[in-house]
Write a protein that holds these residues in place. Structure first.
Motif, mmCIF file in Angstrom:
data_model
loop_
_atom_site.group_PDB
_atom_site.id
_atom_site.type_symbol
_atom_site.label_atom_id
_atom_site.label_comp_id
_atom_site.label_asym_id
_atom_site.label_seq_id
_atom_site.Cartn_x
_atom_site.Cartn_y
_atom_site.Cartn_z
ATOM 1 N N ARG A 61 -4.372 1.751 7.054
ATOM 2 C CA ARG A 61 -4.012 2.928 7.826
ATOM 3 C C ARG A 61 -3.645 4.110 6.930
ATOM 4 O O ARG A 61 -3.853 5.265 7.284
ATOM 5 C CB ARG A 61 -2.853 2.611 8.778
ATOM 6 C CG ARG A 61 -2.492 3.772 9.715
ATOM 7 C CD ARG A 61 -1.439 3.387 10.740
ATOM 8 N NE ARG A 61 -0.130 3.148 10.152
ATOM 9 C CZ ARG A 61 0.449 1.960 10.049
ATOM 10 N NH1 ARG A 61 -0.193 0.883 10.486
ATOM 11 N NH2 ARG A 61 1.654 1.824 9.523
ATOM 12 N N ARG A 62 -3.099 3.822 5.758
ATOM 13 C CA ARG A 62 -2.639 4.908 4.895
ATOM 14 C C ARG A 62 -3.777 5.841 4.496
ATOM 15 O O ARG A 62 -3.534 7.013 4.188
ATOM 16 C CB ARG A 62 -1.958 4.345 3.644
ATOM 17 C CG ARG A 62 -2.873 3.596 2.697
ATOM 18 C CD ARG A 62 -2.143 3.275 1.395
ATOM 19 N NE ARG A 62 -2.975 2.500 0.505
ATOM 20 C CZ ARG A 62 -2.991 1.165 0.459
ATOM 21 N NH1 ARG A 62 -2.209 0.473 1.260
ATOM 22 N NH2 ARG A 62 -3.787 0.526 -0.373
ATOM 23 N N SER A 63 -5.034 5.371 4.500
ATOM 24 C CA SER A 63 -6.139 6.252 4.135
ATOM 25 C C SER A 63 -6.319 7.363 5.166
ATOM 26 O O SER A 63 -6.751 8.475 4.828
ATOM 27 C CB SER A 63 -7.438 5.460 3.967
ATOM 28 O OG SER A 63 -7.799 4.826 5.172
ATOM 29 N N LEU A 65 -3.691 8.562 6.894
ATOM 30 C CA LEU A 65 -2.520 9.408 6.689
ATOM 31 C C LEU A 65 -2.703 10.308 5.467
ATOM 32 O O LEU A 65 -2.419 11.504 5.521
ATOM 33 C CB LEU A 65 -1.268 8.540 6.520
ATOM 34 C CG LEU A 65 -0.935 7.587 7.678
ATOM 35 C CD1 LEU A 65 0.297 6.752 7.334
ATOM 36 C CD2 LEU A 65 -0.714 8.353 8.972
ATOM 37 N N THR A 66 -3.172 9.743 4.367
ATOM 38 C CA THR A 66 -3.307 10.528 3.139
ATOM 39 C C THR A 66 -4.386 11.603 3.268
ATOM 40 O O THR A 66 -4.247 12.690 2.711
ATOM 41 C CB THR A 66 -3.620 9.623 1.942
ATOM 42 O OG1 THR A 66 -4.831 8.888 2.193
ATOM 43 C CG2 THR A 66 -2.493 8.634 1.689
ATOM 44 N N ILE A 72 3.482 8.836 4.357
ATOM 45 C CA ILE A 72 3.069 7.438 4.402
ATOM 46 C C ILE A 72 3.911 6.646 5.395
ATOM 47 O O ILE A 72 3.507 5.578 5.856
ATOM 48 C CB ILE A 72 3.156 6.815 2.987
ATOM 49 C CG1 ILE A 72 2.155 5.663 2.832
ATOM 50 C CG2 ILE A 72 4.559 6.398 2.638
ATOM 51 C CD1 ILE A 72 0.733 6.091 2.815
ATOM 52 N N SER A 73 5.072 7.178 5.749
ATOM 53 C CA SER A 73 5.962 6.515 6.710
ATOM 54 C C SER A 73 5.614 6.843 8.157
ATOM 55 O O SER A 73 6.281 6.365 9.079
ATOM 56 C CB SER A 73 7.411 6.929 6.434
ATOM 57 O OG SER A 73 7.560 8.338 6.533
ATOM 58 N N THR A 239 -3.319 10.647 -2.360
ATOM 59 C CA THR A 239 -3.686 9.241 -2.287
ATOM 60 C C THR A 239 -2.748 8.426 -3.154
ATOM 61 O O THR A 239 -2.048 8.959 -4.029
ATOM 62 C CB THR A 239 -5.144 9.030 -2.743
ATOM 63 O OG1 THR A 239 -5.575 7.704 -2.390
ATOM 64 C CG2 THR A 239 -5.285 9.178 -4.257
ATOM 65 N N ASN A 244 -1.090 1.213 -5.807
ATOM 66 C CA ASN A 244 -0.022 1.982 -5.156
ATOM 67 C C ASN A 244 1.061 2.456 -6.130
ATOM 68 O O ASN A 244 2.069 3.031 -5.701
ATOM 69 C CB ASN A 244 0.636 1.201 -4.017
ATOM 70 C CG ASN A 244 -0.334 0.897 -2.897
ATOM 71 O OD1 ASN A 244 -1.293 1.633 -2.675
ATOM 72 N ND2 ASN A 244 -0.092 -0.191 -2.190
ATOM 73 N N VAL A 342 -0.652 -0.697 4.470
ATOM 74 C CA VAL A 342 0.160 0.125 5.348
ATOM 75 C C VAL A 342 -0.694 0.586 6.516
ATOM 76 O O VAL A 342 -1.803 1.020 6.319
ATOM 77 C CB VAL A 342 0.686 1.355 4.570
ATOM 78 C CG1 VAL A 342 1.468 2.259 5.510
ATOM 79 C CG2 VAL A 342 1.542 0.922 3.428
#
Length: 342
Positions: A61-63, A65-66, A72-73, A239, A244, A342
């Motif tokens: 999922r973080r991709s 968001l970024t 990231i939260s 990113t 990480n 994430v």
């Protein structure tokens, strides 16, 4: 012409337009390459991060968001408004001089679905009825079974533009927009947009037309043999890389990749990334001038550990009698620990 003949002609014209998909277009993609591309998806109604992640099978999922500079939260339930573009990352595969999303996303047909609604309403017209039918060997586009899983071949590209790496972004032209204003918005030129999209007349742009926009990316000092050597970040995105451990962002103020250690990561997971006594991402001013410690990528040594590379850039001379080497590579090794998705 009788009314029946006229009605039949109108139906044939409408069907032809639906199948051709005036808004959609294939993106040129030379060679046999893989990369990450973007599309500017416009939700037809309010949605959430979780819903978009599910629709486009974005993992992790973080991709998502970024790509949109969201923290990231940000929770999966975070609400997104309708009619406002959000950048969707897609894996791109080049084949036969055309780029298509690499067998993703997969859409499961629901009751009352048809290919027109799937192509235009659900996927913004980024794909046509015919393209969905051809990709899924559907002989009759008017007949699709509920529960059938369809590959939605979204347009993308991995090509450089004018000899420079870019991130290709699929953009839906809005009503009343023009190529000049679109080019200015995305940091390119009208001439480049016309060439990349095969447009002869800039006044021919239509609302809903899909444009391939090459987004300029920040330059970096990442080594060509590093695992993230193809880390391309357009303006307004960030990113996490090196398992990480490293946070990198791109800003149009410098157009240089800005990387530093990710905050909150355990020292048992990530090393202290630095060049000598200088932490990565920092600079130091001495009598010789300004020295800087930049991120140069990471490599796997074996199944159990990886190495973070840094690059110390200093003035070529400190004084008349001493030469300070330029671009000193520093190696930082740590055992790999799988990061949570994430």
């Amino acid at each position: 012409m009788t009314s029946k003949t006229l009605l039949l002609s109108l139906l044939l014209i409408t069907t032809s337009r639906l199948l051709s998909g005036a808004g959609a277009t294939s993106f040129s993609c030379s060679g046999d390459d893989r990369c990450h591309s973007l599309i500017g998806y416009i939700p037809p109604k309010p949605t959430t991060i979780a819903a978009l992640q599910s629709l486009f099978q974005i993992n992790p999922r973080r991709s998502l968001l970024t790509a949109n500079s969201l923290p990231i939260s940000t929770p999966p339930s975070f609400s997104l408004p309708s009619h406002s573009p959000i950048r969707i990352p897609i894996p791109c595969l080049c084949s036969n001089a055309t780029g298509l999303s690499n067998h993703r996303p997969i859409y499961t047909v629901r009751t009352h679905d048809n290919l027109n609604a799937i192509a235009r309403r659900i996927f913004n017209g980024f794909v046509t009825i015919r393209e969905i039918a051809d990709a899924n060997n559907i002989s009759d586009p008017d007949r699709i079974e509920v529960g059938r899983r369809l590959w939605i071949p979204l347009p993308c590209s991995c090509d450089e533009v004018d000899g420079k790496p870019v991130v290709h972004y699929g953009h839906v032209a809005a009503e009343g927009s023009d190529l000049e204003s679109i080019a200015e918005e995305f940091g390119t030129t009208e001439r480049v947009l016309m060439r990349v999209n095969g447009i002869q007349d800039p006044t021919s742009l239509q609302a809903g037309q899909i444009l391939d926009i090459p987004l300029p990316v920040c330059s970096s000092s990442i080594n060509t043999d590093a695992l993230d050597s193809r880390l391309l970040l357009p303006n307004g995105s960030y990113t996490l890389t090196a398992n990480n451990c490293i946070f990198c962002s791109c800003s149009s103020s410098t157009w240089q990749l800005d990387c530093h250690a990710t905050q909150g990561m355990s020292k048992s997971t990530c090393p202290v990334a630095k060049c000598g006594n200088l932490l990565i991402g920092n600079t130091s001013t001495t009598s010789c001038g300004v020295s800087s410690c930049s991120y140069s990528g990471y490599i796997n040594n074996n199944a159990n550990n990886f190495t973070i590379l840094t690059n110390l850039t200093t003035p070529t001379t400190c004084n008349r009698n001493e030469k300070v080497p330029l671009n000193i590579n520093m190696l930082i090794m740590i055992t790999i620990i799988d990061a949570n998705n994430v």
